[in-house]
Design a protein around this motif. Structure first.
Motif, PDB file in Angstrom:
ATOM      1  N   GLU A   1       8.107  41.535  50.242  1.00  0.00           N
ATOM      2  CA  GLU A   1       9.038  42.301  50.757  1.00  0.00           C
ATOM      3  C   GLU A   1      10.518  41.821  51.232  1.00  0.00           C
ATOM      4  O   GLU A   1      11.311  42.324  50.970  1.00  0.00           O
ATOM      5  N   ALA A   2      10.150  40.777  52.063  1.00  0.00           N
ATOM      6  CA  ALA A   2      11.446  40.038  52.611  1.00  0.00           C
ATOM      7  C   ALA A   2      12.414  39.700  51.572  1.00  0.00           C
ATOM      8  O   ALA A   2      13.584  39.563  51.420  1.00  0.00           O
ATOM      9  N   GLU A   3      11.719  38.943  50.260  1.00  0.00           N
ATOM     10  CA  GLU A   3      12.333  38.419  49.190  1.00  0.00           C
ATOM     11  C   GLU A   3      13.092  39.678  48.424  1.00  0.00           C
ATOM     12  O   GLU A   3      13.956  39.388  47.955  1.00  0.00           O
ATOM     13  N   ASN A   4      12.410  40.463  48.327  1.00  0.00           N
ATOM     14  CA  ASN A   4      12.944  41.843  47.514  1.00  0.00           C
ATOM     15  C   ASN A   4      14.001  42.285  48.038  1.00  0.00           C
ATOM     16  O   ASN A   4      15.235  42.374  47.705  1.00  0.00           O
ATOM     17  N   ILE A   5      14.120  42.191  49.447  1.00  0.00           N
ATOM     18  CA  ILE A   5      15.217  42.988  50.329  1.00  0.00           C
ATOM     19  C   ILE A   5      16.288  41.776  50.296  1.00  0.00           C
ATOM     20  O   ILE A   5      17.346  42.253  50.039  1.00  0.00           O
ATOM     21  N   ARG A   6      16.222  40.315  50.328  1.00  0.00           N
ATOM     22  CA  ARG A   6      17.030  39.449  50.131  1.00  0.00           C
ATOM     23  C   ARG A   6      17.843  39.645  48.671  1.00  0.00           C
ATOM     24  O   ARG A   6      18.945  39.691  48.579  1.00  0.00           O
ATOM     25  N   ARG A   7      17.146  39.844  47.716  1.00  0.00           N
ATOM     26  CA  ARG A   7      17.551  40.088  46.386  1.00  0.00           C
ATOM     27  C   ARG A   7      18.371  41.265  46.154  1.00  0.00           C
ATOM     28  O   ARG A   7      19.467  41.348  45.501  1.00  0.00           O
ATOM     29  N   ARG A   8      17.982  42.541  46.612  1.00  0.00           N
ATOM     30  CA  ARG A   8      18.737  43.541  46.542  1.00  0.00           C
ATOM     31  C   ARG A   8      19.904  43.244  47.348  1.00  0.00           C
ATOM     32  O   ARG A   8      20.984  44.053  46.914  1.00  0.00           O
ATOM     33  N   ALA A   9      20.017  42.877  48.502  1.00  0.00           N
ATOM     34  CA  ALA A   9      21.168  42.747  49.148  1.00  0.00           C
ATOM     35  C   ALA A   9      22.233  41.858  48.555  1.00  0.00           C
ATOM     36  O   ALA A   9      23.345  41.998  48.636  1.00  0.00           O
ATOM     37  N   LYS A  10      21.884  40.821  47.861  1.00  0.00           N
ATOM     38  CA  LYS A  10      22.326  39.617  46.970  1.00  0.00           C
ATOM     39  C   LYS A  10      23.050  40.620  45.850  1.00  0.00           C
ATOM     40  O   LYS A  10      24.503  40.393  45.595  1.00  0.00           O
ATOM     41  N   LYS A  11      22.231  41.530  45.300  1.00  0.00           N
ATOM     42  CA  LYS A  11      22.896  42.237  44.210  1.00  0.00           C
ATOM     43  C   LYS A  11      23.866  43.077  44.548  1.00  0.00           C
ATOM     44  O   LYS A  11      24.824  43.243  44.007  1.00  0.00           O
ATOM     45  N   ASP A  12      23.743  43.758  45.624  1.00  0.00           N
ATOM     46  CA  ASP A  12      24.467  44.922  46.114  1.00  0.00           C
ATOM     47  C   ASP A  12      26.077  43.967  46.535  1.00  0.00           C
ATOM     48  O   ASP A  12      27.111  44.766  46.319  1.00  0.00           O
ATOM     49  N   VAL A  13      25.886  43.024  47.103  1.00  0.00           N
ATOM     50  CA  VAL A  13      27.167  42.342  47.593  1.00  0.00           C
ATOM     51  C   VAL A  13      27.626  41.860  46.031  1.00  0.00           C
ATOM     52  O   VAL A  13      29.179  41.985  46.066  1.00  0.00           O
ATOM     53  N   GLU A  14      26.946  41.393  45.095  1.00  0.00           N
ATOM     54  CA  GLU A  14      27.763  41.091  43.953  1.00  0.00           C
ATOM     55  C   GLU A  14      28.230  42.084  43.114  1.00  0.00           C
ATOM     56  O   GLU A  14      29.520  42.300  42.575  1.00  0.00           O
ATOM     57  N   ASP A  15      27.394  43.416  42.830  1.00  0.00           N
ATOM     58  CA  ASP A  15      28.047  44.505  42.355  1.00  0.00           C
ATOM     59  C   ASP A  15      29.637  44.896  43.036  1.00  0.00           C
ATOM     60  O   ASP A  15      30.333  45.419  42.678  1.00  0.00           O
ATOM     61  N   SER A  16      29.451  44.855  44.506  1.00  0.00           N
ATOM     62  CA  SER A  16      30.485  45.416  45.453  1.00  0.00           C
ATOM     63  C   SER A  16      31.783  44.591  45.130  1.00  0.00           C
ATOM     64  O   SER A  16      32.781  44.974  44.793  1.00  0.00           O
ATOM     65  N   ALA A  17      31.451  43.209  44.809  1.00  0.00           N
ATOM     66  CA  ALA A  17      32.443  42.287  44.472  1.00  0.00           C
ATOM     67  C   ALA A  17      32.828  42.609  42.971  1.00  0.00           C
ATOM     68  O   ALA A  17      34.119  42.583  42.704  1.00  0.00           O
ATOM     69  N   ASN A  18      32.062  42.735  41.905  1.00  0.00           N
ATOM     70  CA  ASN A  18      32.525  42.804  40.490  1.00  0.00           C
ATOM     71  C   ASN A  18      33.155  44.099  40.184  1.00  0.00           C
ATOM     72  O   ASN A  18      33.956  44.061  39.502  1.00  0.00           O
ATOM     73  N   TYR A  19      32.601  45.253  41.021  1.00  0.00           N
ATOM     74  CA  TYR A  19      32.983  46.560  40.508  1.00  0.00           C
ATOM     75  C   TYR A  19      33.756  47.165  41.713  1.00  0.00           C
ATOM     76  O   TYR A  19      33.949  48.433  41.623  1.00  0.00           O
ATOM     77  N   ALA A  20      34.097  46.588  42.465  1.00  0.00           N
ATOM     78  CA  ALA A  20      35.231  47.037  43.684  1.00  0.00           C
ATOM     79  C   ALA A  20      36.459  47.742  42.954  1.00  0.00           C
ATOM     80  O   ALA A  20      37.124  48.818  43.603  1.00  0.00           O
ATOM     81  N   ILE A  21      36.988  47.239  41.998  1.00  0.00           N
ATOM     82  CA  ILE A  21      38.194  47.565  41.253  1.00  0.00           C
ATOM     83  C   ILE A  21      38.022  48.797  40.063  1.00  0.00           C
ATOM     84  O   ILE A  21      38.887  48.936  39.435  1.00  0.00           O
ATOM     85  N   THR A  22      36.716  49.204  40.001  1.00  0.00           N
ATOM     86  CA  THR A  22      36.541  49.972  38.980  1.00  0.00           C
ATOM     87  C   THR A  22      37.703  51.160  38.894  1.00  0.00           C
ATOM     88  O   THR A  22      38.154  51.550  37.946  1.00  0.00           O
TER      89      THR A  22
END
Length: 214
Positions: A67-88
């Protein structure tokens, strides 16, 4: 066993017949064996209980780690998506600028027939469009010109159908507005006209395909 009871037992053993003494010894050995068996059974029960508890704790630990690993992966993906698509939103606004530049160039037509001032203006608009498209590419924005591609509802917006001898049915026969993707995610679908089959052949004279052999 008390000292008095022990002495009494010893006296009874001394006064008992040999057969009674043997029977008493066997009974005593059986009691000892039973006590040892009970003690062993109790130990086995304790070991089994400890093993079950250990297995449960191990399972809980594995679940918690997963569960901790899943939370870490989701948090990492959220950060990446925020960086990638902030200029949408900003990118979508710039698409209109690019469309207007393209419309201006199409309206201007062939610059070779224009006067020097008009040629300079057209060159300036072309340079601005190239700079804008280059900025798009540097920020992961790709232009889609799907002419001739099979219609994909996930990337194309079909506006109308049209007969076409050049493109198979269900393929894009005309692009009215280019589409864009931002780092693999659709930013704007391409507005297209879709081929609905080859145009009928009207070159033959009316009635020329009628069978007159009858």
């Amino acid at each position: 066993m008390t000292e008095t009871a022990k002495n009494t037992t010893e006296e009874e053993m001394q006064n008992a017949s040999p057969a009674e003494q043997v029977a008493a010894e066997e009974a005593a050995q059986e009691d000892v064996a039973q006590d040892q068996a009970d003690a062993a059974g109790s130990a086995d029960d304790v070991i089994a209980a400890l093993q079950a508890e250990n297995a449960e704790l191990k399972d809980r630990l594995l679940r918690t780690a997963a569960e901790a690993e899943n939370i870490r992966r989701r948090a990492k993906k959220d950060v990446e998506d925020s960086a990638n698509y902030a200029i949408t939103k900003f990118a979508r606004d710039l698409l209109d600028v690019g469309d207007n530049l393209r419309r201006a160039l199409e309206a201007a037509g062939d610059g070779s027939q224009q006067n020097e001032a008009m040629k300079t203006l057209i060159e300036g608009v072309e340079m601005t469009e190239r700079t804008l498209l280059k900025s798009f590419e540097q920020n992961g924005i790709e232009k889609m010109e799907p002419l001739g591609e099979k219609l994909d509802p996930n990337k194309h917006q079909a506006v109308f159908e049209m007969p076409s001898a050049e493109h198979p049915e269900g393929h894009v026969a005309q692009v009215m507005q280019a589409g864009y993707v931002l780092k693999g995610r659709l930013l704007r679908p391409a507005m297209v006209g879709v081929a609905k089959g080859a145009a009928p052949d009207t070159s033959a004279e009316p009635g020329s395909n009628v069978d007159t052999s009858a």
